[in-house]
Design a protein around this motif. Structure first.
Motif, short mmCIF file in Angstrom:
data_model
loop_
_atom_site.label_atom_id
_atom_site.label_comp_id
_atom_site.label_asym_id
_atom_site.label_seq_id
_atom_site.Cartn_x
_atom_site.Cartn_y
_atom_site.Cartn_z
N THR A 4 0.69 -1.76 -0.21
CA THR A 4 -0.21 0.11 -0.16
C THR A 4 0.56 1.30 -0.05
O THR A 4 0.45 2.27 -0.16
CB THR A 4 -0.89 -0.08 1.57
OG1 THR A 4 -0.55 0.40 2.86
CG2 THR A 4 -2.05 -1.21 1.43
N HIS A 5 2.54 1.03 0.10
CA HIS A 5 3.22 2.54 0.03
C HIS A 5 4.06 2.47 -0.50
O HIS A 5 5.03 1.30 0.53
CB HIS A 5 2.67 3.29 1.20
CG HIS A 5 3.57 4.41 1.38
ND1 HIS A 5 3.00 5.68 2.65
CD2 HIS A 5 4.89 5.03 1.05
CE1 HIS A 5 3.54 6.51 1.98
NE2 HIS A 5 4.58 6.18 1.76
N ALA A 6 4.79 2.62 -1.39
CA ALA A 6 6.27 2.47 -1.86
C ALA A 6 6.34 3.96 -2.97
O ALA A 6 5.68 4.30 -3.39
CB ALA A 6 6.18 1.23 -3.46
N HIS A 7 7.56 4.31 -3.62
CA HIS A 7 7.81 5.27 -3.90
C HIS A 7 8.98 4.62 -4.72
O HIS A 7 9.92 5.19 -5.75
CB HIS A 7 8.55 5.78 -3.21
CG HIS A 7 8.23 6.54 -1.59
ND1 HIS A 7 7.27 7.64 -2.17
CD2 HIS A 7 7.92 6.44 -0.43
CE1 HIS A 7 6.49 8.44 -0.53
NE2 HIS A 7 7.38 7.50 -0.12
N LEU A 8 7.96 4.19 -6.34
CA LEU A 8 8.57 3.06 -7.17
C LEU A 8 9.26 4.49 -7.88
O LEU A 8 9.82 4.44 -9.03
CB LEU A 8 7.82 2.90 -8.50
CG LEU A 8 7.17 1.80 -7.35
CD1 LEU A 8 6.35 0.63 -8.68
CD2 LEU A 8 8.41 0.39 -7.27
N GLY A 90 -1.88 11.65 -1.20
CA GLY A 90 -0.57 11.43 -0.30
C GLY A 90 -0.11 11.23 -0.85
O GLY A 90 0.38 11.33 -2.34
N GLU A 91 1.46 11.44 -0.21
CA GLU A 91 0.82 11.37 1.20
C GLU A 91 1.65 12.53 1.68
O GLU A 91 2.16 14.10 1.22
CB GLU A 91 2.34 10.39 2.34
CG GLU A 91 4.13 10.97 1.67
CD GLU A 91 5.19 9.53 2.37
OE1 GLU A 91 5.38 8.85 1.71
OE2 GLU A 91 4.86 9.30 3.40
N ILE A 92 0.51 12.25 2.54
CA ILE A 92 -0.06 14.24 3.20
C ILE A 92 0.68 14.03 4.44
O ILE A 92 0.69 12.93 5.23
CB ILE A 92 -0.73 15.06 3.24
CG1 ILE A 92 -2.29 13.87 3.61
CG2 ILE A 92 -0.93 15.16 1.21
CD1 ILE A 92 -4.07 14.40 3.57
N ILE A 157 -3.25 5.49 8.19
CA ILE A 157 -1.72 6.30 8.76
C ILE A 157 -0.81 4.92 9.15
O ILE A 157 -0.59 3.86 8.66
CB ILE A 157 -1.81 5.83 10.72
CG1 ILE A 157 -3.25 6.93 10.65
CG2 ILE A 157 -1.21 6.38 11.73
CD1 ILE A 157 -3.37 7.95 10.07
N HIS A 158 0.01 5.89 7.46
CA HIS A 158 1.10 4.94 7.00
C HIS A 158 2.25 4.83 7.83
O HIS A 158 2.80 5.74 8.56
CB HIS A 158 1.86 5.43 5.20
CG HIS A 158 3.24 5.64 5.53
ND1 HIS A 158 3.60 4.66 4.48
CD2 HIS A 158 3.49 7.15 5.25
CE1 HIS A 158 5.25 5.89 4.97
NE2 HIS A 158 5.40 7.20 5.49
N CYS A 159 3.55 3.40 7.89
CA CYS A 159 4.09 3.17 8.48
C CYS A 159 3.93 3.72 10.25
O CYS A 159 4.04 3.78 11.04
CB CYS A 159 6.10 4.33 8.59
SG CYS A 159 6.29 3.30 7.18
N THR A 207 5.86 -1.62 1.91
CA THR A 207 7.24 -1.79 2.11
C THR A 207 7.83 -0.02 2.29
O THR A 207 9.03 -0.18 2.86
CB THR A 207 7.66 -1.98 0.99
OG1 THR A 207 7.42 -1.26 -0.61
CG2 THR A 207 7.06 -3.46 0.30
N ASP A 208 7.64 0.80 2.05
CA ASP A 208 8.00 2.40 1.87
C ASP A 208 8.99 1.79 0.88
O ASP A 208 10.21 3.49 1.44
CB ASP A 208 7.97 2.92 2.96
CG ASP A 208 8.43 4.08 3.56
OD1 ASP A 208 8.00 4.83 2.50
OD2 ASP A 208 8.96 5.09 4.18
N SER A 209 9.26 1.30 0.28
CA SER A 209 10.58 0.33 -0.60
C SER A 209 10.89 2.38 -1.59
O SER A 209 9.65 3.21 -1.89
CB SER A 209 10.23 0.47 -1.76
OG SER A 209 9.88 -1.29 -0.93
ZN LIG Z 1 6.22 7.18 1.67
#
Ligand SMILES: [Zn+2]
Length: 263
Positions: A4-8, A90-92, A157-159, A207-209
């Motif tokens: 649900t959250h990566a920075h490809l 997002g992300e905000i 709410i991420h991470c 992953t927040d990759s």
């Molecule tokens: Zn992020």
């Protein structure tokens, strides 16, 4: 599984982006949400979502990028958010740990983007570091003043790495809680109680990759194919099978981002 959250779009993936996405699919990651941090990165996220069927995009200004954000930028985000493969704002959020942008600026950018999400009827992806008091107040005002998202998840709410009572307040406001590979770090032992307490229909994984790699890959780049390692940690802590965690978090992510289209 859904990351649900990566920075490809980020530079560490420039040399092998396609291989990274293929590896993720081979590892059982059926979908990756690539998250924008400013206008440029949000544009790139959309382009990736157009080019890869397993990638969806979000658009927004990260609190680190809040300096110089103008109200007029909201119109640009709104335009981008109309894209059929954009699933969230997002992300905000707020980051009073690094403080890369002044606090007032972060608060203003967050406020504008929450209003935008409300207007567009989209869920939000929240980044919060050392700013829980302000965040809880802002989100409480936001969730109690508008009913547009009634019945639908308001965001995630991420991470998450806060206290149990903080998690409870986010849950009460209708938010989902997302965990990444950091839950397997020795320093995260105090999170176990929180991880066990999140209702199974409110939990998602990420992953927040390229950031926050699993313990076994620390110091290296993170990538979406490592998501099963985080599912493995959750499995141990929550005492359920990996299949159960995978199935439930996938359903939850689809519900959160209102993605009903079959793969
Ligand atoms: Zn992020």
């Amino acid at each position: 599984m859904i990351d649900t959250h990566a920075h490809l779009d980020m530079a560490p993936f420039n040399k092998d982006r396609t291989e990274v996405i293929v590896r993720a699919r081979d590892a059982g990651v059926s979908m990756i949400i690539t998250v924008g941090i400013d206008l440029e990165s949000s544009r790139k996220a959309i382009r990736l979502a157009e080019n890869y069927p397993e990638v969806l995009a979000t658009v927004g200004f990260h609190p680190h990028q809040a300096t110089g954000v103008k109200k007029a930028d909201m119109a640009k985000l709104a335009e981008m958010a109309k894209h059929p493969r954009v699933v969230a704002i997002g992300e905000i959020g707020l980051d009073f740990y690094r403080n890369r942008a002044p606090r007032e600026t972060q608060l203003q950018a967050l406020q504008w983007q929450l209003e935008l999400a409300e207007r567009l009827d989209l869920p939000v992806i929240i980044h919060c570091r050392r700013a829980e008091k302000d965040m809880l107040t802002l989100l409480h005002d936001w969730t109690s003043s508008h009913k547009r998202l009634n019945g639908q998840p308001r965001g995630v709410i991420h991470c998450f790495s806060g206290a149990l009572e903080t998690a409870q307040r986010y849950l009460d406001m209708g938010f989902f809680i997302s965990f990444g590979a950091y839950i397997g770090y020795p320093s995260s032992l105090n999170l176990r109680n929180v991880i066990r307490s999140i209702p199974q229909d409110r939990l998602v994984v990420e992953t927040d990759s390229p950031f926050l790699p699993p313990q076994s890959h620390r110091g290296k780049r993170n990538e979406p194919s490592y998501l099963p390692l985080t599912v493995g940690v959750l499995t141990k802590i929550r005492q359920v099978s990996p299949e159960t965690v995978a199935r439930e978090t996938t359903q939850n992510a689809r519900h959160l981002f209102r993605w009903t289209e079959s793969e």
